[in-house]
Design an enzyme around this catalytic site. Structure first.
Site, PDB file in Angstrom:
ATOM      1  N   GLY A 173      23.158   4.161 -12.666  1.00 26.54           N
ATOM      2  CA  GLY A 173      22.050   3.207 -12.590  1.00 26.54           C
ATOM      3  C   GLY A 173      22.566   1.819 -12.227  1.00 26.54           C
ATOM      4  N   SER A 174      21.925   0.812 -12.796  1.00 24.01           N
ATOM      5  CA  SER A 174      22.200  -0.576 -12.360  1.00 24.01           C
ATOM      6  C   SER A 174      23.609  -1.067 -12.646  1.00 24.01           C
ATOM      7  CB  SER A 174      21.195  -1.515 -13.005  1.00 24.01           C
ATOM      8  OG  SER A 174      19.922  -1.227 -12.491  1.00 24.01           O
ATOM      9  N   THR A 175      24.356  -0.441 -13.549  1.00 27.89           N
ATOM     10  CA  THR A 175      25.745  -0.880 -13.776  1.00 27.89           C
ATOM     11  C   THR A 175      26.547  -0.739 -12.476  1.00 27.89           C
ATOM     12  OG1 THR A 175      26.259   1.318 -14.599  1.00 27.89           O
ATOM     13  CG2 THR A 175      25.862  -0.371 -16.254  1.00 27.89           C
ATOM     14  N   LYS A 202      25.624  -1.644  -9.640  1.00 26.54           N
ATOM     15  CA  LYS A 202      25.415  -2.806  -8.764  1.00 26.54           C
ATOM     16  C   LYS A 202      26.661  -3.690  -8.747  1.00 26.54           C
ATOM     17  CE  LYS A 202      20.428  -2.751  -9.345  1.00 26.54           C
ATOM     18  NZ  LYS A 202      19.365  -3.083 -10.281  1.00 26.54           N
TER      19      LYS A 202
END
Lengths: 560, 107
Positions: free
Chosen positions: A287-289, A291
């Site tokens: 997920g967003s980690t 990014k």
């Protein structure tokens, strides 16, 4: 004069002697040739000793030489069922003494075998008590058992060894060849009372005890991590949870824990799935980690500056027939804000600017899609497909951590690389191997794998990640005393036919102090019930762990 | 042959006979002494072997006891146990961030 009577007597004597001789020859033949082998073996059994001398398994210490796995002497009780009379009374007494169901014992004692184990590796002294119950038929042997004095602490790291003392999981399995040692032999003769006659000893070789392991784990940090993870696991009623704490500059793992867990002293009472070290075996969509990786690549390539503006399409963006959404719709955001506010659309646009090949190159360079080489068994690679297998949608998913799976150890290693100024270190859990005298036999020095980003990019990224904690989605991880850099992640769980509704993986990865990082922490909570955002489920765990660990490190530094 | 010469010959034979008796006696004593020494040495070795084995057993028992005590000591010092005692029995808490901690240093 020789009479017939004399002749008859002579004949009789000769006949008797011949018969005797024939009988003796027949016995000789019988004893030497027919039964020779059996009788020799019987005689050998009666007066010869042939023991295998078991070595002691090496001790496992934490980095401060606190024992995590040791050996203790135990008794193993066996029976010859045919010799036990009366069975009923003995069953009752054995059941009370060994705390085993009478039905189980009765079944064993009614066996037609000449040897049955009644209880393996039970408390020392029980064997002698059992032997007193019946002079014949019950006996015991002394054995050595692996004992984990801290119970469930670091269970997934240590693993466990089986009845035969062979490592089956964790470090017990990975370092089995160092820990197990080599058996010795004692071939000798014994007297009528069964005592060994040393002067008749034919062959003796002493067992070589196993070597000891000194880990990079600190049991205090491990305990802090386990306690906080347990609380989060219970509170969120999650399916699973993982925490990894790493020293970013060296790749040394200070703590690693998973939930659900098990007690290695009674590992057989738990499901095999509970033995699994999810931190190294299981892949999950980050997920967003993820990014962090997308942003690192874009900064390193010089495609964006921190204040460059990106239009985030007010929260809805159509790409190759699919709509990408942001939880909080945004218009124009700076590059820094895209990461701080965790905009999926912003990340996709950064990814598109990078292109497939460059993004893939950085993903691989950060160590995803390959084993990190951590010294734990069963490590997974995660799933990273090469660009030729990417669909039109891939650039709309991978930049914010979908369509890719990583292991917890890969993610914390990659973030540690950002923390230490851009060098990917090989994660390690064993610091050294020492002998009985404490001399170092083998030392594992920190191993830099490669530079993945420049120190300048790492510094810029750290500033962004500090912003995530101070201004963005990771506020719950903020500490008063230290600047924290981190990133939240909330990933949907993929199933057959797409993402499963209502199932998420909440995560937070970060490091502190941001200017001179001492620890990097990853918290992953798998399928929490109720609230499911990384910022609300995982970030508070990070904060509580970081707070206690930093206080402990400060205290130990002062003491030193 | 005169009576004197006969007596002399008789004494000589007797002396020779005595010498042989003594020689055989000494040899027999020597032989049995060697045998006895050999047997004594074997028995002594046997006994020493039993004593060594007994001491080895004692040492092993002490090692086992030591391991048992170590396991108890290590279990008692387990961080989760110490934390439970600190929290539940002594009412201690983890200091929150920024809270000052006073340390008593005994020199």
């Amino acid at each position: 004069m020789i009479t017939r009577w004399h002749k008859f007597r002579t004949f009789l004597i000769l006949l008797t002697l011949t018969a005797g001789l024939i009988y003796l020859l027949q016995r000789l033949y019988q004893i030497q040739l027919v039964e020779g082998e059996t009788l020799r073996a019987k005689a050998k059994r009666q007066h010869q000793i042939d023991f295998r001398l078991s070595p002691r398994r090496g001790t496992i210490y934490d980095r401060n030489k606190k024992e995590l796995a040791i050996n203790i002497a135990v008794d193993s009780i066996y029976a010859n069922p045919a010799k036990i009379r009366p069975v009923e009374g003995t069953v009752r007494k054995l059941s009370a003494l060994l705390d085993i169901s009478p039905v189980v014992i009765e079944k064993k004692l009614k066996s037609d075998k000449a040897f049955v184990w009644l209880a393996r590796k039970v408390k020392k002294g029980l064997g002698a008590k059992v032997k007193q119950l019946s002079s014949a038929g019950l006996n015991y042997v002394e054995e050595v058992k692996r004992f984990y004095p801290k119970g469930k602490l670091a269970a997934h790291i240590l693993g466990f060894s089986g009845m035969d003392g062979k490592g089956l999981e964790g470090l017990e399995l990975y370092y089995d060849r160092y820990l197990r040692g080599a058996p010795g032999w004692d071939q000798s003769e014994k007297d009528a009372r069964g005592r060994e006659i040393l002067s008749f000893r034919n062959e003796y070789s002493a067992p070589i005890n196993g070597l000891n392991l000194v880990l990079t784990i600190d049991e205090v940090i491990q305990n802090i991590a386990e306690q906080e993870l347990e609380k989060a696991f219970q509170k969120s009623k999650a399916k699973g949870a993982t925490i990894v704490i790493m020293e970013p500059g060296t790749g040394k793992i200070l703590a690693l824990a998973n939930r659900p867990t098990f007690d290695p002293n009674s590992f057989q009472d738990y499901l095999p799935s509970q033995h699994r070290n999810r931190a190294v075996t299981d892949g999950f969509e980050p997920g967003s980690t993820f990014k962090i990786i997308t942003a690192a690549a874009a900064l390193e390539e010089g495609l964006f500056q921190l204040e460059d503006k990106i239009f985030c399409e007010e929260g809805f963006y159509r790409l190759a027939g699919r709509t990408i959404r942001d939880v909080h719709p945004e218009g124009w955001l700076t590059f820094k804000e895209v990461v701080e506010k965790s905009s999926n659309i912003g990340a996709v646009k950064i990814g598109m600017a990078l292109g497939k090949e460059k993004l893939y190159r950085y993903i691989i360079s950060f160590g995803f899609g390959a084993r990190t080489g951590v010294d734990l068994p069963g490590e997974g690679k995660g799933l990273v497909r090469p660009p030729r297998s990417w669909s039109k949608l891939s650039l709309g998913s991978i930049p914010y951590g979908q369509e890719i799976t990583v292991t917890a150890i890969q993610l914390v290693s990659a973030v540690s690389a950002v923390a230490n100024g851009g060098v990917l270190m090989q994660p390690r859990i064993v610091d050294s191997i020492i002998n009985k005298e404490g001399e170092v036999v083998k030392k594992f020095v920190p191993r830099p794998l490669r530079r993945v980003i420049s120190p300048d990019t790492a510094k810029k990224l750290t500033d962004i990640l500090v912003g995530v904690v101070d201004e963005g989605t990771g506020k719950a991880a903020r500490l008063k005393e230290y600047r924290v850099a981190g990133k939240t992640g909330t990933a949907q769980v993929a199933g057959v036919g797409g993402y499963l509704p209502g199932k998420f993986i909440a995560s937070f990865v970060g490091y502190l102090p941001a200017d001179n990082p001492q620890i990097a922490i990853l918290v992953v909570v798998d399928e929490p019930q109720g609230t499911y955002y990384g910022g609300t489920v995982a970030a508070p765990v990070f904060r509580r762990v970081a707070e206690q660990v930093m206080a402990y490190l400060k205290m130990t530094d002062n003491r030193n | 042959m005169t009576g004197k010469a006969k007596r002399k010959g008789k004494r000589k034979r007797k002396k020779k006979k005595n010498f042989f008796i003594w020689k055989y006696l000494i040899l027999t004593i020597l032989f049995f002494s060697i045998i006895l020494f050999y047997v004594w040495e074997r028995v002594a070795r046997l006994e020493a072997g039993y004593r060594i084995k007994e001491k080895v057993k004692q040492r092993d028992r002490l090692i086992e006891k030591n391991e048992l005590f170590l396991s108890e000591a290590v279990s008692l010092k387990a961080p989760q146990r110490l934390e439970r005692i600190a929290r539940e029995e002594l009412g201690l808490i983890v200091p929150t961030e920024g809270e000052s901690i006073r340390r008593i240093v005994v020199k």
